[in-house]
Each structure stands twice: as structure tokens, then as C-alpha cells.
Write an enzyme that holds these catalytic residues in place. Sequence first.
Site, PDB file in Angstrom:
ATOM      1  N   PHE A   1      -1.324  -2.867   8.000  1.00  0.00           N
ATOM      2  CA  PHE A   1      -2.084  -3.665   8.962  1.00  0.00           C
ATOM      3  C   PHE A   1      -1.552  -5.100   9.023  1.00  0.00           C
ATOM      4  CE2 PHE A   1      -5.976  -5.765  10.576  1.00  0.00           C
ATOM      5  CZ  PHE A   1      -6.275  -4.909  11.633  1.00  0.00           C
TER       6      PHE A   1
ATOM      7  N   HIS B   1     -10.040   5.529   9.555  1.00  0.00           N
ATOM      8  CA  HIS B   1      -9.264   4.372   9.101  1.00  0.00           C
ATOM      9  C   HIS B   1      -7.786   4.513   9.486  1.00  0.00           C
ATOM     10  CE1 HIS B   1      -9.294   0.702   6.784  1.00  0.00           C
ATOM     11  NE2 HIS B   1      -8.193   1.076   6.159  1.00  0.00           N
TER      12      HIS B   1
ATOM     13  N   PHE C   1       0.862  -1.191   0.000  1.00  0.00           N
ATOM     14  CA  PHE C   1       0.000   0.000   0.000  1.00  0.00           C
ATOM     15  C   PHE C   1       0.903   1.248   0.000  1.00  0.00           C
ATOM     16  CE2 PHE C   1      -3.291   2.908   1.179  1.00  0.00           C
ATOM     17  CZ  PHE C   1      -4.504   2.265   0.938  1.00  0.00           C
TER      18      PHE C   1
HETATM   19  N1  INI Z   1      -2.471   0.490   4.434  1.00  0.00           N
HETATM   20  C1  INI Z   1      -1.321   1.196   4.467  1.00  0.00           C
HETATM   21  O1  INI Z   1      -0.232   0.623   4.507  1.00  0.00           O
HETATM   22  N2  INI Z   1      -1.391   2.565   4.454  1.00  0.00           N
HETATM   23  C2  INI Z   1      -2.573   3.235   4.398  1.00  0.00           C
HETATM   24  O2  INI Z   1      -2.543   4.500   4.376  1.00  0.00           O
HETATM   25  C3  INI Z   1      -3.779   2.504   4.371  1.00  0.00           C
HETATM   26  N3  INI Z   1      -5.050   3.178   4.292  1.00  0.00           N
HETATM   27  O3  INI Z   1      -5.085   4.417   4.346  1.00  0.00           O
HETATM   28  O4  INI Z   1      -6.100   2.568   4.179  1.00  0.00           O
HETATM   29  C4  INI Z   1      -3.698   1.089   4.386  1.00  0.00           C
HETATM   30  N4  INI Z   1      -4.815   0.339   4.354  1.00  0.00           N
HETATM   31  C5  INI Z   1      -4.783  -1.089   4.073  1.00  0.00           C
HETATM   32  C6  INI Z   1      -4.543  -1.917   5.319  1.00  0.00           C
HETATM   33  O5  INI Z   1      -3.214  -1.815   5.753  1.00  0.00           O
HETATM   34  C7  INI Z   1      -4.802  -3.409   5.043  1.00  0.00           C
HETATM   35  O6  INI Z   1      -3.928  -3.890   4.058  1.00  0.00           O
HETATM   36  C8  INI Z   1      -6.251  -3.683   4.590  1.00  0.00           C
HETATM   37  O7  INI Z   1      -7.181  -3.086   5.461  1.00  0.00           O
HETATM   38  C9  INI Z   1      -6.507  -5.210   4.570  1.00  0.00           C
HETATM   39  O8  INI Z   1      -6.376  -5.781   5.875  1.00  0.00           O
END
Ligand code: INI
Length: 158
Positions: free
Chosen positions: A60, A91, A25
Site C-alpha cells: 500500500f 483487504h 510485508f
Molecule cells: N501488504 C502487502 O504488501 N501484502 C499483503 O498481502 C498485505 N495484506 O494482506 O494485508 C499487506 N498489508 C499491509 C498494507 O500494505 C499496508 O502496509 C498497511 O495497511 C499499512 O498502511
Amino acid sequence: MSAQQPLEGSTDARGRKIALIAARFNDFIVSSLLKGAEAAWVEHGGALEALTVVRVPGAFELPVAARRLAATGRYDALVALGCVIRGGTPHFEYVAGECARGLQQVALSTGVPVIFGVLTVDTVEQAIERAATGAGNKGAEALESALMMAGLFAALGS
Ligand code: INI
């Protein structure tokens, strides 16, 4: 009388086992953190072939991957790299908070240092500033912290 010299480990990367865990991400930022960490590893004498790099979907997922890697017993330290940019929803708090909490929990429960190389920023500009090539690249700083912890623990013995 003077105090003993502080116990500090060598930051020489030779012989050290480090894994980088990088989120996909915001890859336009995380790939620069990864490059910075790899460059710092080489600067400290490490061979690129000796560096493990794993990718996960987002910040996450960094803690569970760190836990899995720590459990192998193969690594002196782990470096988690990611970028969470604040949006208009809660979030950010969930992702950034759980990521930080989870990584520290892995470090404390396994005893393997897990370095927090995750940018948590308000704007894209702030992220770009911290992922730029050269001095101030947070991926490079995270790798150096990993070497310091690995060196310290080696100096302390098991
Ligand atoms: N993951 C990130 O690494 N950075 C972010 O800014 C982010 N936002 O903003 O949503 C993000 N979301 C994804 C999250 O880490 C998970 O991969 C997803 O929710 C699946 O579990």
C-alpha cells in the site's frame, strides 16, 4: 517496402539510474524478488553500488514512495516489488488495487516509468513459484522491464 525497425532502447544497465522499492510485508517472498532484481541488474552490466534500494512497510505504501523518488528527477525508472496474497477478507482488493492504481498514477503523472513487480496471488505456493531463483523470477523480469523503458526513453530523447 518494409516498416522501420521498431525503436527499442538498450537494456545495458551501465549509466542507468534505477531505484527498487520493496515492501517488507511478506518479506519471505519479497526478499527473493529483490535478489532476482539485483541479480538481473548485475547481469545487465550494472554495479550493485549504483542501484538504490528503499524499503516500505507494505504494498500500500509503494505508490507514495515511488512518487517521492520520481520527484527527485534522479531516476530513469523505478521498480516496485511486493507480494499481496489473497485472504478471506476484502483487504486484498484494497491493498492490491490501490497499489496498482497508485503506481500507474505516479508513472503517468511524472513520466517516470514505474514497473509493477508486485505479485498478486491466491496462494503462498503461487507466490513461491514466481519468486524462485532463476528463470521466472518476477523481480528479475521487473528489472528488465525497467531497463527496457529507461533505454526506450533514452532513445526517444527528452
Ligand atoms: N501488504 C502487502 O504488501 N501484502 C499483503 O498481502 C498485505 N495484506 O494482506 O494485508 C499487506 N498489508 C499491509 C498494507 O500494505 C499496508 O502496509 C498497511 O495497511 C499499512 O498502511
